[in-house]
Design a protein around this motif. Structure first.
Motif, PDB file in Angstrom:
ATOM      1  N   UNK A   9      45.369  21.445 -75.358  1.00 39.41           N
ATOM      2  CA  UNK A   9      45.731  20.161 -75.972  1.00 39.41           C
ATOM      3  C   UNK A   9      44.762  19.074 -75.514  1.00 39.41           C
ATOM      4  N   UNK A  10      44.436  19.073 -74.226  1.00 39.86           N
ATOM      5  CA  UNK A  10      43.487  18.093 -73.711  1.00 39.86           C
ATOM      6  C   UNK A  10      42.085  18.392 -74.228  1.00 39.86           C
ATOM      7  N   UNK A  11      41.724  19.665 -74.282  1.00 38.02           N
ATOM      8  CA  UNK A  11      40.397  20.027 -74.804  1.00 38.02           C
ATOM      9  C   UNK A  11      40.205  19.519 -76.228  1.00 38.02           C
ATOM     10  N   UNK A  12      41.217  19.734 -77.071  1.00 40.30           N
ATOM     11  CA  UNK A  12      41.103  19.307 -78.468  1.00 40.30           C
ATOM     12  C   UNK A  12      41.127  17.787 -78.580  1.00 40.30           C
ATOM     13  N   UNK A  13      41.898  17.130 -77.702  1.00 35.84           N
ATOM     14  CA  UNK A  13      41.949  15.669 -77.707  1.00 35.84           C
ATOM     15  C   UNK A  13      40.588  15.094 -77.335  1.00 35.84           C
ATOM     16  N   UNK A  14      39.958  15.659 -76.311  1.00 35.12           N
ATOM     17  CA  UNK A  14      38.637  15.192 -75.907  1.00 35.12           C
ATOM     18  C   UNK A  14      37.598  15.474 -76.985  1.00 35.12           C
ATOM     19  N   UNK A  15      37.776  16.564 -77.720  1.00 40.31           N
ATOM     20  CA  UNK A  15      36.849  16.873 -78.813  1.00 40.31           C
ATOM     21  C   UNK A  15      36.946  15.801 -79.903  1.00 40.31           C
TER      22      UNK A  15
END
Length: 368
Positions: free
Chosen positions: A299-305
């Protein structure tokens, strides 16, 4: 008959047990209190405190620029003042997302930046002052008692980039410059207050780091966690709803380029970029990923993307607002920002919020 009733009762018990097991299976694993405290501590020490210190330093430099311009007006001094304005505005944009604590007390937030100003209150008041000079407005002690719309970045932007601003490069712009210097001094003083209030070990930073029954802000770690996520959600909403939709709503809808923040000085993208950088840095510095179950770190990875994509496109917006909304390629980029801005809000509010245990239907937009 008795055997049938017993069988039915057993079936109901099995069904209830199965339903309970299913509910347990989908119920989020709540972050441990000690983990929440660690994340909050990193957010405060690694992002909020240095953010306000940086803003104070930038505001202090801006005051120096304005003082130099007023003492020795010249095109070079005016250019330096404009650059100082852009740097101070960017520094504020990064920490502006923390719309909590001392910033929202004593009208500090509005005194730093009164926006959106839908009725052009600030513009009218500043224009009136410049048309009929009042020496009292050049004293910061007096300026503090005037309308908030005359005290902050919005007023200073018109001084530096509005109609007649070229006079600042000569003695003719003396009053205009001295008023602008007072505005810069006012911003610096508020920045100093914010930095000092957050730096005090027994003040607001303690309230954030140490939730408890006697804490005036947060009784539990979960309340502090919700407030931290609220900063991110509201910050993402501000970028989309105030920074972009104020002047561009997408499709064939009317555009209002002169309602964009700092359009005169061409610092609209400076503010948007700073806001997005603040969101990115808060997520990273606080290590909010630690609040998530290990199988939901993506979830954080996709948010940062999404944040990276937004920053990439904002970095490509190297034209003024009027040119951007008039150009098909510019409008396409603005559409991208609106769509992905909504995606960012959803990932933070719904996906991240749900994963750390906020109830279904929770929405920061609803004020819950």
């Amino acid at each position: 008959m008795l055997r049938s009733l017993a069988t039915a009762a057993l079936s109901m018990l099995v069904f209830a047990s199965t339903a309970t097991a299913q509910e347990e299976a989908i119920r989020p694993t709540l972050p441990r209190p000690e983990v929440i405290r660690t994340v909050i501590e990193k957010a405060v020490d690694g992002f909020i405190l240095p953010g306000y210190r940086d803003f104070h330093a930038a505001a202090d430099a801006l005051t120096g620029n304005m003082d130099a311009l007023c003492k020795t007006p010249s095109p070079a001094a005016l250019a330096a003042a404009k650059e100082g304005f852009a740097e101070a505005a960017r520094s504020w944009a990064r920490i502006e997302i923390v719309r909590a604590g001392p910033a929202i007390e004593e009208n500090r937030f509005e005194r730093i930046l009164f926006y959106p100003d839908r009725k052009s209150t600030g513009l009218k008041q500043v224009q009136a002052l410049l048309a009929r000079p009042d020496e009292n407005a050049t004293e910061v002690a007096v300026l503090k008692g005037k309308s908030v719309a005359m005290q902050g970045f919005g007023a200073l932007e018109f001084v530096l980039a509005g109609t007649g601003s070229e006079s600042l490069a000569t003695e003719e712009g003396s009053f205009r410059c001295r008023y602008g210097r007072a505005v810069a001094q006012n911003i610096e003083q508020i920045a100093s207050e914010l930095a000092a209030l957050w730096d005090a070990p027994d003040g607001v930073q303690r309230d954030w780091k140490e939730p408890g029954p006697d804490n005036p802000l947060f009784r539990t770690e979960q309340e502090a966690m919700t407030a931290l996520l609220g900063i991110l959600v509201h910050g993402a909403e501000m970028v989309r709803d105030q920074r972009i939709e104020t002047f561009y709503k997408g499709g064939d809808k009317p555009v209002f380029p002169k309602q964009a923040i700092f359009w005169r000085s061409q610092n609209t993208w400076t503010m948007i970029e700073g806001n997005l950088e603040g969101l990115r840095d808060l997520i990273r510095t606080s290590e909010m990923v630690d609040l998530l179950p290990s199988d939901q770190h993506s979830i954080i990875d996709s948010t940062e993307f999404v944040l990276k994509s937004l920053l990439r496109v904002v970095g490509q917006m190297d034209v003024d607002i009027e040119a951007a909304v008039a150009d098909p390629a510019g409008r396409q980029k603005l559409d991208f920002l609106l769509i992905n801005g909504r995606d960012l809000i959803t990932r933070l509010n719904d996906q991240y919020g749900g994963a750390i245990g906020l109830t279904s239907g929770f929405s920061f937009s609803d004020g819950d």
